[in-house]
Write a protein that holds these residues in place. Structure first.
Motif, PDB file in Angstrom:
ATOM      1  N   ASN A  19      -3.829  15.242   2.566  1.00  0.00           N
ATOM      2  CA  ASN A  19      -4.229  14.106   3.412  1.00  0.00           C
ATOM      3  C   ASN A  19      -3.275  12.932   3.212  1.00  0.00           C
ATOM      4  OD1 ASN A  19      -6.228  12.731   5.047  1.00  0.00           O
ATOM      5  ND2 ASN A  19      -6.915  11.686   3.182  1.00  0.00           N
ATOM      6  N   GLY A  20      -2.447  12.649   4.206  1.00  0.00           N
ATOM      7  CA  GLY A  20      -1.567  11.485   4.088  1.00  0.00           C
ATOM      8  C   GLY A  20      -0.230  11.742   4.758  1.00  0.00           C
ATOM      9  N   HIS A  52       1.372   5.234  -2.166  1.00  0.00           N
ATOM     10  CA  HIS A  52       0.857   6.201  -3.157  1.00  0.00           C
ATOM     11  C   HIS A  52       2.006   7.111  -3.562  1.00  0.00           C
ATOM     12  CE1 HIS A  52      -3.443   5.416  -2.034  1.00  0.00           C
ATOM     13  NE2 HIS A  52      -2.961   5.295  -0.805  1.00  0.00           N
ATOM     14  N   LYS A  61      -9.224  -1.692  -6.075  1.00  0.00           N
ATOM     15  CA  LYS A  61      -9.373  -0.915  -4.844  1.00  0.00           C
ATOM     16  C   LYS A  61     -10.611  -0.056  -4.952  1.00  0.00           C
ATOM     17  CE  LYS A  61      -7.768   1.946  -1.305  1.00  0.00           C
ATOM     18  NZ  LYS A  61      -6.560   2.713  -1.258  1.00  0.00           N
ATOM     19  N   HIS A  65       0.843  -1.212   0.000  1.00  0.00           N
ATOM     20  CA  HIS A  65       0.000   0.000   0.000  1.00  0.00           C
ATOM     21  C   HIS A  65       0.873   1.255   0.000  1.00  0.00           C
ATOM     22  CE1 HIS A  65      -3.878   1.968   1.847  1.00  0.00           C
ATOM     23  NE2 HIS A  65      -3.265   2.784   0.985  1.00  0.00           N
ATOM     24  N   MET A 107      -4.346  12.412   8.192  1.00  0.00           N
ATOM     25  CA  MET A 107      -4.361  11.270   7.259  1.00  0.00           C
ATOM     26  C   MET A 107      -5.693  10.560   7.494  1.00  0.00           C
ATOM     27  SD  MET A 107      -2.086   8.966   9.799  1.00  0.00           S
ATOM     28  CE  MET A 107      -0.731   9.998   9.838  1.00  0.00           C
ATOM     29  N   SER A 108      -6.074   9.709   6.553  1.00  0.00           N
ATOM     30  CA  SER A 108      -7.357   9.022   6.701  1.00  0.00           C
ATOM     31  C   SER A 108      -7.174   7.517   6.556  1.00  0.00           C
ATOM     32  CB  SER A 108      -8.336   9.504   5.640  1.00  0.00           C
ATOM     33  OG  SER A 108      -8.493  10.898   5.757  1.00  0.00           O
ATOM     34  N   TYR A 130     -14.230   9.576   0.620  1.00  0.00           N
ATOM     35  CA  TYR A 130     -13.964  10.500  -0.503  1.00  0.00           C
ATOM     36  C   TYR A 130     -15.135  10.516  -1.488  1.00  0.00           C
ATOM     37  CZ  TYR A 130      -9.266   9.409   1.358  1.00  0.00           C
ATOM     38  OH  TYR A 130      -8.188   9.181   2.185  1.00  0.00           O
ATOM     39  N   TYR A 140     -12.993   2.897  -2.787  1.00  0.00           N
ATOM     40  CA  TYR A 140     -13.030   3.864  -1.687  1.00  0.00           C
ATOM     41  C   TYR A 140     -14.476   4.039  -1.255  1.00  0.00           C
ATOM     42  CZ  TYR A 140      -8.275   5.036  -3.123  1.00  0.00           C
ATOM     43  OH  TYR A 140      -6.928   4.976  -3.437  1.00  0.00           O
ATOM     44  N   HIS A 194      -5.514  -0.324   5.663  1.00  0.00           N
ATOM     45  CA  HIS A 194      -5.223   0.562   6.803  1.00  0.00           C
ATOM     46  C   HIS A 194      -6.266   0.541   7.920  1.00  0.00           C
ATOM     47  CE1 HIS A 194      -7.763   3.387   4.574  1.00  0.00           C
ATOM     48  NE2 HIS A 194      -6.805   3.853   3.811  1.00  0.00           N
ATOM     49  N   HIS A 215     -10.990   0.754   1.066  1.00  0.00           N
ATOM     50  CA  HIS A 215     -10.807   1.843   2.038  1.00  0.00           C
ATOM     51  C   HIS A 215     -12.155   2.013   2.711  1.00  0.00           C
ATOM     52  CE1 HIS A 215      -9.366   6.109   3.172  1.00  0.00           C
ATOM     53  NE2 HIS A 215     -10.555   5.909   3.745  1.00  0.00           N
ATOM     54  N   CYS A 235       2.243   8.185   1.719  1.00  0.00           N
ATOM     55  CA  CYS A 235       1.644   9.272   0.932  1.00  0.00           C
ATOM     56  C   CYS A 235       2.080  10.596   1.576  1.00  0.00           C
ATOM     57  CB  CYS A 235       0.113   9.118   0.942  1.00  0.00           C
ATOM     58  SG  CYS A 235      -0.709  10.174  -0.241  1.00  0.00           S
ATOM     59  N   ASP A 259       0.730   2.791   3.537  1.00  0.00           N
ATOM     60  CA  ASP A 259      -0.102   3.879   3.007  1.00  0.00           C
ATOM     61  C   ASP A 259       0.782   5.108   2.769  1.00  0.00           C
ATOM     62  OD1 ASP A 259      -2.260   5.313   2.144  1.00  0.00           O
ATOM     63  OD2 ASP A 259      -3.244   5.468   4.093  1.00  0.00           O
TER      64      ASP A 259
END
Ligand code: URP
Ligand code: ZN
Length: 455
Positions: free
Chosen positions: A336-337, A62, A150, A60, A287-288, A155, A152, A239, A183, A317, A315
């Motif tokens: 965000n990340g 990004h 993947k 994972h 972060m989310s 978002y 989400y 996550h 997610h 990012c 994750d």
């Protein structure tokens, strides 16, 4: 080029034993007591006192992720370099198409962006809408050697799917024999909470976690599991951060449903006290999902030891402070990340293995073997066996370090693990049969390859 590794302790997900390893043509060709006189080799590494792990696989990350605050700070070159220094030799990133763009077109563009990677890579592909061609596009992606997708549930204003479309994607992925990564956060409720905080003038970073409470994650996990059961689709929850989510995951696993779970080092080691402070102190932790309570940290460690959680990704990012500052007046606009690809092995080795939370074999399972098995890379990756790719981390278990943005290789001026002490470092790394890291220094920047994965 042949490389001989002498006298190391090989650690797999099942056992640890002393043996030599011969590497030829990118693969492991022999394991055992290898007699020098009989073998021609170009390089010899004395691994006495070191462990040898299969190269880390981070399921994972990004890299170069486009967002409203600009691209995430690591591109495929800088991010893969940071990953390598940390003992990760393969990554699985993401393909996120624009609405109206086919999954295959988006994959082809993403493959171009990833060409600068100096480690091997694959992608999870995200259907961001359901159209009359989505089912065929999912089949086409599997033909390309990608078996995981993947979705989400968060978002909702951009890439998130509604429940109807999520179910259709699940059915299509199931029919095609793939795996769906999810997610899990209840996007609609979160959007409402975010907006109402801002309307009340509550705009600081500390409102980010308050707008994404644990119930939002657990509720989405429960819903995803129920839909996946109906669609007969294997799912992998990315996550996982909250204790409340674990009971749903464990119950499904106990019933025999194919539900896998991933957590990340920051959800094991950091907690929501990081949201106390001024903007610059707290925005790095936006972060989310957000960081949770200490009790959640403990429950996640237990879930790892109990095999409810099978993998640890990062994750990864990262965003710079400048990018975080885009949300100085409104926490919804904070990039965000956070980064972490470089620290996964050292953190888990230090706080998992050394602190006796789990064995060194379990550590190898979490960081390499399980991701390889779940995502169709095993036994090419994730194993130390004759015929497997020679992706090997020769680990010095004594070297102590302190994580800092001043010394890390991640392309970012902040590090959420700043000041954390670690023990253990990748002393040598062999990737696809080539010596890449020697005495903790990168000596070879040969490009990585796109990995075709099997079902
Ligand atoms: O905050 C995060 N996690 N940013 C990256 C995108 C995602 O949700 O994985
Ligand atoms: Zn996510």
């Amino acid at each position: 080029m042949a490389i001989l590794i002498k006298n190391g302790t090989i650690v797999t997900s099942k056992k640890s034993f002393k043996a030599d390893i011969l590497i030829e043509n990118g693969k492991i060709s022999q394991i055992g007591n290898i007699q020098l006189s009989k073998i021609k080799f170009e390089q010899e590494i004395n691994a006495e006192c070191f462990y040898i792990f299969p190269g880390g696989i981070d399921p994972h990350v990004h890299m170069h992720l486009p967002t409203g605050a600009g691209y995430s700070a690591d591109n495929f070159y800088s991010g893969s370099k940071a990953a390598l220094y940390g003992g990760t030799t393969s990554i699985i990133d993401f393909v996120t198409p624009k609405k109206g763009q086919s999954l295959t077109d988006a994959l082809n563009l993403r493959k171009k962006e990833a060409e600068s990677s100096i480690i091997d890579y694959s992608f999870h592909v995200s259907p961001v809408e359901w159209t009359k061609t989505t089912e065929q596009e999912i089949n086409d992606i599997i033909e390309e050697g990608i078996n995981s997708f993947k979705v989400y549930m968060a978002y909702k204003d951009s890439i998130g799917l509604n429940d109807n479309d999520l179910f259709k994607v699940m059915k299509a992925v199931s029919k095609a024999g793939g795996m769906l990564t999810v997610h899990a956060e209840l996007g609609d409720k979160i959007e409402d909470l975010r907006d109402s905080f801002v309307k009340e003038g509550k705009t600081e970073p500390k409102y980010h976690p308050l707008s994404r409470p644990t119930e939002m994650e657990a509720g989405a996990v429960k819903k995803a599991i129920e839909l996946a059961e109906k669609a007969n689709c294997p799912i992998y929850i990315v996550h996982v951060s909250a204790e409340k989510s674990l009971k749903h995951i464990q119950a499904a696993q106990q019933k025999g449903q194919k539900v896998y779970a991933e957590s990340c080092p920051h959800y094991l080691l950091l907690d929501d006290s990081k949201y106390n402070g001024d903007f610059e102190q707290t925005a790095p932790f936006v972060m989310s999902p957000p960081l949770r309570k200490k009790e959640d940290n403990e429950a996640l460690w237990k879930a790892v030891t109990d095999n409810v959680i099978q993998t640890i990704g990062t994750d990864h990012c990262p965003f710079t402070l400048e990018q975080k500052k885009k949300g100085q007046a409104d926490f919804r606009k904070i990039a965000n990340g956070a980064g972490g690809v470089e620290h996964r092995l050292a953190l888990l080795y230090t706080y998992g293995v050394i602190q006796n939370k789990f064995s060194i074999n379990k550590f190898v399972d979490l960081i390499s073997t399980k991701p390889a098995k779940i995502f169709g890379l095993y036994p090419q990756k994730g194993e130390i066996a004759v015929g497997s790719d020679a992706d090997l981390v020769i680990w010095n278990p004594y070297k102590k370090s302190i994580i800092s943005s001043k010394t890390h290789y991640q392309n970012c001026d902040i590090n959420i693990f700043e000041g954390i002490h670690t023990t253990g470092i990748a002393e040598y790394i062999i990737r696809n049969g080539e010596l890449i890291i020697e005495k903790m220094k990168l000596i070879n920047e040969t490009k990585g390859h796109f990995l075709k994965r099997h079902i």
